[in-house]
Scaffold this motif. Sequence first.
Motif, short mmCIF file in Angstrom:
data_model
loop_
_atom_site.label_atom_id
_atom_site.label_comp_id
_atom_site.label_asym_id
_atom_site.label_seq_id
_atom_site.Cartn_x
_atom_site.Cartn_y
_atom_site.Cartn_z
N TYR A 133 11.07 -45.90 -0.30
CA TYR A 133 9.92 -45.77 0.60
C TYR A 133 9.00 -44.46 0.23
O TYR A 133 9.50 -43.50 -0.30
N VAL A 134 7.70 -44.48 0.48
CA VAL A 134 6.93 -43.26 0.59
C VAL A 134 6.33 -43.37 1.91
O VAL A 134 5.83 -44.13 2.63
N LEU A 135 6.65 -42.09 2.46
CA LEU A 135 5.89 -41.67 3.82
C LEU A 135 4.55 -40.91 3.36
O LEU A 135 4.53 -39.95 3.17
N ALA A 136 3.55 -41.42 3.75
CA ALA A 136 2.07 -40.73 3.40
C ALA A 136 1.48 -40.38 4.83
O ALA A 136 1.09 -40.90 5.49
N LEU A 137 1.80 -38.83 4.69
CA LEU A 137 1.62 -38.09 5.89
C LEU A 137 0.55 -37.30 5.77
O LEU A 137 0.44 -36.48 5.00
N ALA A 138 -0.64 -37.61 6.69
CA ALA A 138 -1.80 -36.76 6.87
C ALA A 138 -1.98 -36.43 8.21
O ALA A 138 -1.60 -37.03 8.96
N ASP A 139 -3.03 -35.21 8.66
CA ASP A 139 -3.17 -35.07 9.88
C ASP A 139 -4.31 -36.33 10.43
O ASP A 139 -3.73 -36.69 11.74
N GLY A 140 -4.80 -37.05 9.54
CA GLY A 140 -5.60 -38.38 10.12
C GLY A 140 -4.96 -39.50 10.23
O GLY A 140 -5.47 -40.64 10.73
N SER A 141 -3.59 -39.69 9.43
CA SER A 141 -3.07 -40.99 9.45
C SER A 141 -1.73 -40.95 8.94
O SER A 141 -1.24 -39.83 8.32
N VAL A 142 -1.08 -42.01 9.07
CA VAL A 142 0.44 -41.89 8.49
C VAL A 142 0.94 -43.49 8.38
O VAL A 142 0.30 -44.39 8.90
N ARG A 143 1.32 -43.41 7.02
CA ARG A 143 1.78 -45.09 6.90
C ARG A 143 2.89 -44.79 5.96
O ARG A 143 3.21 -44.12 5.09
N LEU A 144 3.95 -45.92 6.08
CA LEU A 144 5.16 -46.06 5.33
C LEU A 144 4.74 -47.20 4.22
O LEU A 144 4.56 -48.20 4.56
N VAL A 145 5.07 -46.93 2.84
CA VAL A 145 4.98 -47.91 2.05
C VAL A 145 6.33 -48.11 1.25
O VAL A 145 6.86 -47.18 0.90
N GLU A 146 6.63 -49.37 1.30
CA GLU A 146 7.76 -49.76 0.56
C GLU A 146 7.65 -50.11 -0.93
O GLU A 146 6.65 -50.48 -1.20
N VAL A 147 8.59 -49.48 -1.90
CA VAL A 147 8.39 -49.56 -3.08
C VAL A 147 9.69 -50.22 -3.68
O VAL A 147 10.88 -49.95 -3.46
N SER A 148 9.29 -51.40 -4.75
CA SER A 148 10.62 -51.83 -5.36
C SER A 148 10.15 -51.74 -6.78
O SER A 148 9.15 -51.38 -7.26
N GLY A 149 11.10 -52.49 -7.50
CA GLY A 149 11.18 -52.30 -9.19
C GLY A 149 9.76 -52.95 -9.59
O GLY A 149 9.35 -52.39 -10.60
N GLU A 150 9.44 -54.11 -9.30
CA GLU A 150 8.51 -54.71 -9.87
C GLU A 150 7.52 -55.33 -8.95
O GLU A 150 6.45 -55.51 -9.14
N LEU A 151 7.61 -55.71 -7.47
CA LEU A 151 6.87 -56.20 -6.52
C LEU A 151 5.81 -55.30 -6.14
O LEU A 151 5.92 -53.89 -6.27
N PRO A 152 4.83 -55.61 -5.75
CA PRO A 152 3.65 -54.62 -5.47
C PRO A 152 3.99 -54.01 -4.06
O PRO A 152 4.74 -54.67 -3.47
N ALA A 153 3.39 -52.72 -4.24
CA ALA A 153 3.90 -52.09 -3.09
C ALA A 153 3.23 -52.29 -1.78
O ALA A 153 2.12 -53.43 -1.71
N ALA A 154 3.97 -52.48 -0.50
CA ALA A 154 3.75 -53.05 0.61
C ALA A 154 3.63 -51.98 1.74
O ALA A 154 4.68 -51.42 1.91
N ALA A 155 2.81 -51.99 2.54
CA ALA A 155 2.75 -51.05 3.90
C ALA A 155 3.79 -51.81 4.92
O ALA A 155 3.76 -53.02 5.08
N GLU A 242 2.39 -34.28 -4.27
CA GLU A 242 1.58 -33.53 -3.49
C GLU A 242 0.05 -34.08 -3.63
O GLU A 242 -0.49 -34.89 -4.28
N GLY A 243 -0.66 -33.54 -2.47
CA GLY A 243 -2.05 -34.01 -2.10
C GLY A 243 -2.17 -34.72 -1.15
O GLY A 243 -1.32 -35.29 -0.28
N ASN A 244 -3.38 -35.01 -0.66
CA ASN A 244 -3.82 -35.77 0.57
C ASN A 244 -3.52 -37.26 0.08
O ASN A 244 -4.30 -37.72 -0.69
N PRO A 245 -2.40 -37.93 0.94
CA PRO A 245 -2.39 -39.33 0.55
C PRO A 245 -3.24 -40.24 0.90
O PRO A 245 -3.32 -41.53 0.59
N GLU A 246 -4.17 -39.67 1.98
CA GLU A 246 -5.19 -40.81 2.12
C GLU A 246 -6.34 -41.20 1.23
O GLU A 246 -6.96 -41.90 1.19
#
Length: 374
Positions: A133-155, A242-246
């Motif tokens: 998983y990727v936790l995309a954390l910013a002041d203005g938003s947060v989302r969790l993204v599931e990552v697998s080997g070959e499938l498209p990423a999905a929130a 690193e950086g703003n994930p938004e």
Amino acid sequence: MLYLDIPTANDYADLAAWRGDIGVSLFLPTTPVTLDTDADRIQLKNLAKEAISQLEAAGADKRRVGPLAEELDDLVDDGDFWRYQAKGLVIYATPDNLRTYRVPNTLEPMVKVSDRFHLNPLLRSTSFCNAGYVLALADGSVRLVEVSGELPAAAVSVSGMPTDAASSVGEASIATRSYSGRIGGSEGKKVRLRQYARQVDAALRGLLAGSSLPLVLASVEALGAIYRSVNTYPHLVAQGIEGNPERLSDAELATAAREVFDALHQAQIADWQDLYRARLNEDRATSDLVRAARAATYGAVGSLLVDMDQAVHGTVDEADGRVVFAESAGADSYGVADEVARRVLGSGGQVLAVRAADMPEPGQPVAAILRWAL
């Protein structure tokens, strides 16, 4: 979305300890795309037929084979089960019970019939996994993204997840004075961001409880440091994005996360191989399968690397670890390397299942680091 049920340490211990008259281990690649699972069901049906044929050739009791075959047929016909899959499927079946594990890595089709279960391919799923998983954390938003080997990423929708820092603390701005009376401005902002981070961590607990998948944090440095200070998930990766994930799409976050997963894998293998070479000079390492079997039997193996794709058939004596090799698989033999791994786990050792290219000695099915010289 990948539907996973990775075994816990207790599951492994239970599977490793099982002994019985008939134990069937089945492995096959699967697709998480529900509309495309017909081919997977056909492959399972063919693997099940092969298992039954092996049992019949070995003279297994028909009264025991019948219930096992029925369980496997029922699984093939279970439409609801096939709606929710991952990249690989592991099945451990006996006449009395059937257990399944959906894993995030692609498996080679395989059938093993013995008085115990074959664990090495399942070990690979927890040793190294190109999913997380990727936790995309910013002041203005947060989302969790599931990552697998070959499938498209999905929130991923997470119950109780706040939408942003300000609303999470019920304020129009996160720079207001804190309840404890501390000043506003930058100090007050840190207080509010820490409250925000705690809420995010709490929301993730329900989803990630019991999971061992890596979590990669994508955030600016300051907020990332705050989140790490309150994080309770044990598999948060030290290396972040690193950086703003938004400014990054789910796909871009997934690409960056896969690089992190690969780096984790390579670093773990490199560290293991460095230690292996050091222990070779102390006569506390071996890639000889016979010696490793003896050492594992006496609890002398602290860490073991196993080639998950190489099969060496035979038996290992329960008392002294003596190996008797067999020409092929059958109901009266099993994977010797798998049995060595089982004994290492039973003595509290570490086992990593890898590809042949990651073995320190080319062509060898195992490499062991010993607790003491034998």
